[in-house]
Write an enzyme that holds these catalytic residues in place. Structure first.
Site: not given
Length: 598
Positions: A304-307
């Site tokens: 993921t991109d940063a959550l």
């Protein structure tokens, strides 16, 4: 390939418990750490440069799969190597003994975490795109090779790059110069060259941001963007680089985008506030599994991109975000929960217990967990086996050949958009007044012009950060030539770190918002005085449509990095390149990678 099949391959084949699998599917950040501090987690600003025992123990106990480093974590060569070795030692103490993915955002240009005086940061993707018509993928390959070798020497084994978003939206606040081009074919060719070069240098690459972040006007750090393209346009524009690179040379990883794409998946999810909303791509099984794996055939690891970004964290708590992400088929959750002090470690323990409960109650899919773990374990067999060496790193980081390449790219990218007989600078233009975004950029261009000019120039500069219009007007009246520069759009959170920096950027943005109007007024005044004027676009060149008509010549550099070295000298490869073109020492050979009305 320069990857060494590691001794961890055997460990990777040992069956793991579900708890270990969950840990392997997490990539944590330790940007700041305040230990016993009682201050709120969000207020902690103590850079973590050495691994505290309690964080080492957390990595070992929970079989954590990866860590991402920020600028605060990477302050000098010896310290970085000590930290990456300590992180891997902690992983070796886990039951699985699987090595860590140690990742960083070292795209080059505006997104570069390692100190520019130490590592070679280059002038970024759009500058590479500007060289494509004459140089093809030469600079894409050479730059990625240099960055990859530097990261590899430090023990960093994943680079969240290249960005293969097609920047089709002039108002994109977060991609812009991080993109190679508005042309999907150019983006594909340059992205493919970088994937091959990064991985040949011993560093896993991560294409981002799937299925495409190029046509948004919202930054997913601060909101949830939505792309309303139809499927044909998505295929031809947004997906093309991913699809073609997956076929030609699949990257180790692909990073998701926190973006809604209704044409790809218009199904709804109920967020933590009980509201129904279209699923972001990060949480979409249709996008992350059906499209990416089944249609495009990607079999590698997804992250993921940063959550913690607002595109997710405004709508979901950490546990719900992680569950939705994993159920979509994404392999690794990046930065799902902040760990800034010992109290956060307790919070992390509760988070892990809740994920375990989700497995027990079938909120998490066990089969997906096992498939995901198999992909992670397979990729980890490619990680380099040996520890980082200080001697090798010292001879690799910022070495003379890399610095020469950095200067060559900066010069090859300079684009002459317009020139009504103003460039090169005439011998009778001895008094030059600069108008720059701030004092550092004043110093950088002044120094470069003085260094390379054969004549004695009289230089003065107006900083748009703080200036007196009357003084600026007097300087313009006295000048033979006006050189004005601007950088648009302002910095985004990703450029200086992440969500911890959003407040600072908002404060900075208020000051920057008045600059375009101020610059336009000064250029109009110079025009009224009959002055020859050069405008330089230092970032995304779309602003040329505003300032170009007020100027006799226009250049684009796509970069404005300013480096202050240990002698307190101000420099930067883009300013050196600009000075050489302005003075006629070199020609501007670059081409605009995006459409600009001028």
């Amino acid at each position: 390939m320069s990857f060494i099949t590691s001794a961890h391959a055997t460990a990777a084949q040992v069956p793991l418990t579900t708890s270990q699998m969950l840990g392997q599917k997490l990539m944590l950040d330790f940007r700041y750490y305040c230990g016993e501090s009682k201050k709120p987690s969000g207020d902690c600003r103590a850079a973590m440069t050495t691994l505290p025992p309690e964080l080492s123990e957390l990595i070992s106990r929970y079989d954590i799969g990866g860590a991402i480093l920020f600028a605060e974590n990477v302050q000098n060569t010896a310290q970085i190597i000590s930290l990456t070795n300590a992180l891997q030692s902690a992983a070796q103490q886990s039951k699985s003994q699987l090595p860590l993915f140690i990742a960083i955002d070292q795209e080059g240009g505006r997104v570069a975490r390692i100190n520019r005086e130490q590592a070679t940061s280059f002038t970024g993707n759009m500058s590479i795109g500007a060289t494509y018509p004459k140089q093809g993928d030469i600079y894409a390959t050479k730059v990625a090779s240099a960055i990859g070798k530097e990261l590899n020497s430090l023990g960093i084994n994943v680079n969240f790059a290249p960005t293969v978003d097609v920047n089709s939206n002039p108002n994109n606040p977060v991609i812009n110069v991080r993109s190679f081009s508005e042309n999907p074919t150019v983006v594909t060719k340059l992205g493919l060259a970088q994937v091959k070069a990064f991985e040949a240098a011993g560093v896993l690459s991560a294409l981002k941001h799937f299925p495409g972040h190029g046509d948004t006007h919202v930054d997913s750090h601060t909101g949830l963007p939505r792309v309303d393209h139809d499927r044909d346009k998505i295929n031809q524009q947004d997906l093309l680089p991913f699809a073609e690179i997956i076929k030609a040379s699949p990257p180790g990883m692909i990073m998701t985008a926190h973006i809604q794409y209704p044409a790809l998946d218009n199904s709804k999810v109920v967020n933590s506030q009980g509201e129904s909303m279209i699923r972001p791509a990060t949480m979409s099984y249709q996008i992350m599994t059906q499209l990416l794996r089944h249609e495009l055939g990607y079999q590698g690891v997804t992250v993921t991109d940063a959550l913690d970004m607002a595109g997710i964290s405004d709508f979901f708590n950490p546990v719900d975000a992680t569950i939705e992400t994993f159920n979509a088929g994404v392999d690794i959750a990046l930065m799902p929960i902040a760990i800034r002090n010992r109290a956060d470690i307790k919070r992390f323990e509760q988070y892990m217990a809740q994920l375990a409960d989700a497995l027990e109650t079938n909120k998490l899919n066990q089969e997906q967990l096992s498939s995901s773990m198999a992909r992670i374990a397979k990729l980890k067999t490619k990680l380099p086996q040996s520890s980082a060496s200080l001697a090798i790193a010292n001879s690799t980081l910022g070495n003379p050949s890399h610095r020469r390449l950095e200067a060559e790219l900066a010069l090859a990218a300079i684009t002459e958009v317009k020139n009504d007989g103003v460039l090169p600078l005439r011998d009778n233009a001895q008094v030059v007044h600069l108008i720059m975004p701030d004092r550092q950029k004043c110093f950088a261009l002044e120094q470069a012009l003085q260094t390379y000019s054969k004549n004695s120039l009289t230089l003065s500069c107006t900083s748009l950060q703080a200036y007196d219009p009357d003084i600026a007007h007097d300087a313009i009246k006295q000048a033979d030539m006006i050189i004005a520069a601007h950088a648009s759009p302002p910095q985004s959170a990703v450029e200086i770190g992440g969500m911890d920096d959003v407040k600072k950027l908002r404060e900075h943005g208020v000051a920057r918002n008045v600059q375009p109007a101020a610059l336009k007024a000064l250029l109009q005044y110079g025009q009224q005085q009959g002055k020859k004027q050069l405008f330089i676009s230092l970032r995304a060149p779309y602003e040329i449509s505003t300032f170009g008509p007020l100027s006799n010549a226009v250049l684009a550099s796509y970069a404005y990095n300013v480096d202050v070295n240990h002698d307190k000298k101000v420099a930067g490869p883009a300013y050196t390149a600009l000075a050489k073109v302005i003075l006629g020492i070199a020609k501007a050979e670059g081409s605009l990678p995006v459409t600009v009305n001028h």
